[in-house]
Design a protein around this motif. Sequence first.
Motif, PDB file in Angstrom:
ATOM      1  N   GLU A 102     -34.208  69.553 -21.436  1.00  0.00           N
ATOM      2  CA  GLU A 102     -34.847  69.561 -20.460  1.00  0.00           C
ATOM      3  C   GLU A 102     -35.552  70.941 -19.916  1.00  0.00           C
ATOM      4  O   GLU A 102     -36.872  70.741 -19.592  1.00  0.00           O
ATOM      5  CB  GLU A 102     -34.179  69.209 -19.322  1.00  0.00           C
ATOM      6  CG  GLU A 102     -33.574  67.621 -19.075  1.00  0.00           C
ATOM      7  CD  GLU A 102     -32.770  67.434 -18.255  1.00  0.00           C
ATOM      8  OE1 GLU A 102     -32.572  68.079 -17.125  1.00  0.00           O
ATOM      9  OE2 GLU A 102     -32.535  66.176 -17.907  1.00  0.00           O
ATOM     10  N   ALA A 103     -35.348  71.846 -20.709  1.00  0.00           N
ATOM     11  CA  ALA A 103     -36.043  73.269 -20.536  1.00  0.00           C
ATOM     12  C   ALA A 103     -36.776  73.458 -21.672  1.00  0.00           C
ATOM     13  O   ALA A 103     -37.827  74.495 -21.507  1.00  0.00           O
ATOM     14  CB  ALA A 103     -34.736  74.416 -20.533  1.00  0.00           C
ATOM     15  N   GLY A 104     -36.544  72.763 -22.736  1.00  0.00           N
ATOM     16  CA  GLY A 104     -37.718  72.692 -23.790  1.00  0.00           C
ATOM     17  C   GLY A 104     -37.622  74.040 -24.656  1.00  0.00           C
ATOM     18  O   GLY A 104     -38.575  74.703 -25.065  1.00  0.00           O
ATOM     19  N   GLY A 105     -36.438  74.714 -24.730  1.00  0.00           N
ATOM     20  CA  GLY A 105     -35.971  75.753 -25.354  1.00  0.00           C
ATOM     21  C   GLY A 105     -34.644  76.102 -25.803  1.00  0.00           C
ATOM     22  O   GLY A 105     -33.669  75.658 -25.191  1.00  0.00           O
ATOM     23  N   ILE A 106     -34.386  77.208 -26.668  1.00  0.00           N
ATOM     24  CA  ILE A 106     -32.965  77.656 -26.999  1.00  0.00           C
ATOM     25  C   ILE A 106     -32.496  78.233 -25.622  1.00  0.00           C
ATOM     26  O   ILE A 106     -32.894  79.088 -25.297  1.00  0.00           O
ATOM     27  CB  ILE A 106     -32.862  78.565 -28.357  1.00  0.00           C
ATOM     28  CG1 ILE A 106     -33.453  78.016 -29.244  1.00  0.00           C
ATOM     29  CG2 ILE A 106     -31.521  78.998 -28.412  1.00  0.00           C
ATOM     30  CD1 ILE A 106     -32.666  76.656 -30.114  1.00  0.00           C
ATOM     31  N   ARG A 107     -31.096  77.829 -25.472  1.00  0.00           N
ATOM     32  CA  ARG A 107     -30.414  78.309 -24.224  1.00  0.00           C
ATOM     33  C   ARG A 107     -28.978  78.644 -24.530  1.00  0.00           C
ATOM     34  O   ARG A 107     -28.542  77.887 -25.756  1.00  0.00           O
ATOM     35  CB  ARG A 107     -30.769  77.716 -22.828  1.00  0.00           C
ATOM     36  CG  ARG A 107     -32.046  77.268 -22.485  1.00  0.00           C
ATOM     37  CD  ARG A 107     -32.608  78.504 -21.997  1.00  0.00           C
ATOM     38  NE  ARG A 107     -34.021  78.384 -21.430  1.00  0.00           N
ATOM     39  CZ  ARG A 107     -35.060  78.405 -22.011  1.00  0.00           C
ATOM     40  NH1 ARG A 107     -35.181  78.560 -23.379  1.00  0.00           N
ATOM     41  NH2 ARG A 107     -36.400  78.165 -21.330  1.00  0.00           N
ATOM     42  N   SER A 108     -28.273  79.582 -23.874  1.00  0.00           N
ATOM     43  CA  SER A 108     -26.889  79.849 -23.986  1.00  0.00           C
ATOM     44  C   SER A 108     -26.221  79.492 -22.481  1.00  0.00           C
ATOM     45  O   SER A 108     -26.694  79.944 -21.571  1.00  0.00           O
ATOM     46  CB  SER A 108     -26.664  81.138 -24.468  1.00  0.00           C
ATOM     47  OG  SER A 108     -27.254  81.377 -25.760  1.00  0.00           O
ATOM     48  N   PHE A 109     -25.030  78.856 -22.695  1.00  0.00           N
ATOM     49  CA  PHE A 109     -24.161  78.461 -21.530  1.00  0.00           C
ATOM     50  C   PHE A 109     -22.902  78.764 -21.709  1.00  0.00           C
ATOM     51  O   PHE A 109     -22.298  78.696 -22.881  1.00  0.00           O
ATOM     52  CB  PHE A 109     -24.195  76.890 -21.263  1.00  0.00           C
ATOM     53  CG  PHE A 109     -25.693  76.462 -20.962  1.00  0.00           C
ATOM     54  CD1 PHE A 109     -26.420  76.559 -19.840  1.00  0.00           C
ATOM     55  CD2 PHE A 109     -26.288  76.208 -22.080  1.00  0.00           C
ATOM     56  CE1 PHE A 109     -27.662  75.960 -19.721  1.00  0.00           C
ATOM     57  CE2 PHE A 109     -27.738  75.568 -21.826  1.00  0.00           C
ATOM     58  CZ  PHE A 109     -28.482  75.638 -20.709  1.00  0.00           C
ATOM     59  N   HIS A 110     -22.109  79.321 -20.743  1.00  0.00           N
ATOM     60  CA  HIS A 110     -20.848  79.750 -20.920  1.00  0.00           C
ATOM     61  C   HIS A 110     -19.888  78.201 -20.500  1.00  0.00           C
ATOM     62  O   HIS A 110     -19.985  77.510 -19.642  1.00  0.00           O
ATOM     63  CB  HIS A 110     -20.408  80.693 -19.755  1.00  0.00           C
ATOM     64  CG  HIS A 110     -20.888  82.045 -19.761  1.00  0.00           C
ATOM     65  ND1 HIS A 110     -20.438  82.819 -20.685  1.00  0.00           N
ATOM     66  CD2 HIS A 110     -21.922  82.714 -19.279  1.00  0.00           C
ATOM     67  CE1 HIS A 110     -20.869  84.145 -20.600  1.00  0.00           C
ATOM     68  NE2 HIS A 110     -22.022  83.803 -19.871  1.00  0.00           N
ATOM     69  N   PHE A 111     -19.074  77.950 -21.339  1.00  0.00           N
ATOM     70  CA  PHE A 111     -18.118  76.966 -21.715  1.00  0.00           C
ATOM     71  C   PHE A 111     -17.433  76.835 -20.184  1.00  0.00           C
ATOM     72  O   PHE A 111     -17.456  75.785 -19.616  1.00  0.00           O
ATOM     73  CB  PHE A 111     -17.206  76.817 -22.760  1.00  0.00           C
ATOM     74  CG  PHE A 111     -16.094  75.760 -22.971  1.00  0.00           C
ATOM     75  CD1 PHE A 111     -16.464  74.403 -23.211  1.00  0.00           C
ATOM     76  CD2 PHE A 111     -15.026  76.023 -22.253  1.00  0.00           C
ATOM     77  CE1 PHE A 111     -15.783  73.583 -23.389  1.00  0.00           C
ATOM     78  CE2 PHE A 111     -14.034  74.806 -22.234  1.00  0.00           C
ATOM     79  CZ  PHE A 111     -14.480  73.653 -22.944  1.00  0.00           C
ATOM     80  N   ASP A 112     -16.995  78.073 -19.747  1.00  0.00           N
ATOM     81  CA  ASP A 112     -16.067  77.788 -18.541  1.00  0.00           C
ATOM     82  C   ASP A 112     -16.801  77.756 -17.262  1.00  0.00           C
ATOM     83  O   ASP A 112     -16.072  77.466 -16.329  1.00  0.00           O
ATOM     84  CB  ASP A 112     -15.229  79.340 -18.542  1.00  0.00           C
ATOM     85  CG  ASP A 112     -14.415  79.518 -19.670  1.00  0.00           C
ATOM     86  OD1 ASP A 112     -13.823  78.227 -20.139  1.00  0.00           O
ATOM     87  OD2 ASP A 112     -13.801  80.953 -20.019  1.00  0.00           O
ATOM     88  N   LYS A 113     -17.967  77.804 -17.330  1.00  0.00           N
ATOM     89  CA  LYS A 113     -18.924  77.367 -16.095  1.00  0.00           C
ATOM     90  C   LYS A 113     -19.227  75.949 -15.949  1.00  0.00           C
ATOM     91  O   LYS A 113     -19.796  75.831 -15.158  1.00  0.00           O
ATOM     92  CB  LYS A 113     -20.111  78.220 -15.983  1.00  0.00           C
ATOM     93  CG  LYS A 113     -19.574  79.690 -15.844  1.00  0.00           C
ATOM     94  CD  LYS A 113     -20.939  80.619 -15.736  1.00  0.00           C
ATOM     95  CE  LYS A 113     -20.607  82.147 -15.342  1.00  0.00           C
ATOM     96  NZ  LYS A 113     -21.809  82.943 -15.514  1.00  0.00           N
TER      97      LYS A 113
END
Length: 227
Positions: A102-113
């Motif tokens: 949906e953002a149309g790009g590479i993103r990083s996310f915290h698993f715990d969040k």
Amino acid sequence: MSEELLELEAMAGAIVRALSAGERRSMLRKMAQRLALSQRQRIAAQRAPDGSAFEPRTQKTPAIPSRGPACFLYPSSSGVRRVIMRGFSWDSDRMMTGFDVEAGGIRSFHFDKVVKWLPVPEEYRGGGGSTLRRKGGLRRRAMFRRLSSGRYLRSGVDDRGFWVGFSGKASEIAGIHQHGLRDKPSLRARAISYPKRELIGATEADREMLINLLYQQLVEAALVLDV
């Protein structure tokens, strides 16, 4: 330092005192800008003021490719949004990095969040991590690229002298690396010890460059003042 530089500094001091406040500020501003540029170039070359190379970045545990896409709810500035990731991978800090559909790009996310895991919509099922791996390589770039930019590595002057360094949050981050202190790489991570990497420090070449620049400026001023 050579006797020639010591003699030049003594001569420069007498003429500097004869300059007006505006002339001193103009000269010091140019010196500050030149020294800041020298610091950026040295940091880009990954070198300490003594000429030694920065200790290389610690190699993280290789990312583990995922077996497919994922869908979950994640906190955002506007509340909670749905995230659909394809070709994502995990690293040792419990971070997920992949293509945010949906953002149309590479993103990083915290698993715990992650607020809640959701079923992956049918149209997004299938596909592995090959796309992500082809777009990787950010961590292989030189360290401190952003920190040493003009946005964070600044210079300033007053009637008495000039300074080159960091301020605010950037100063805190730079200080950790400058002195080899402990800090958390992320909010939920454990504190680690960072190798000492001196970001700020004048070399002998910097000193000679500044003295030469000072000499050029003072010669011009002496001609005007008829010293």
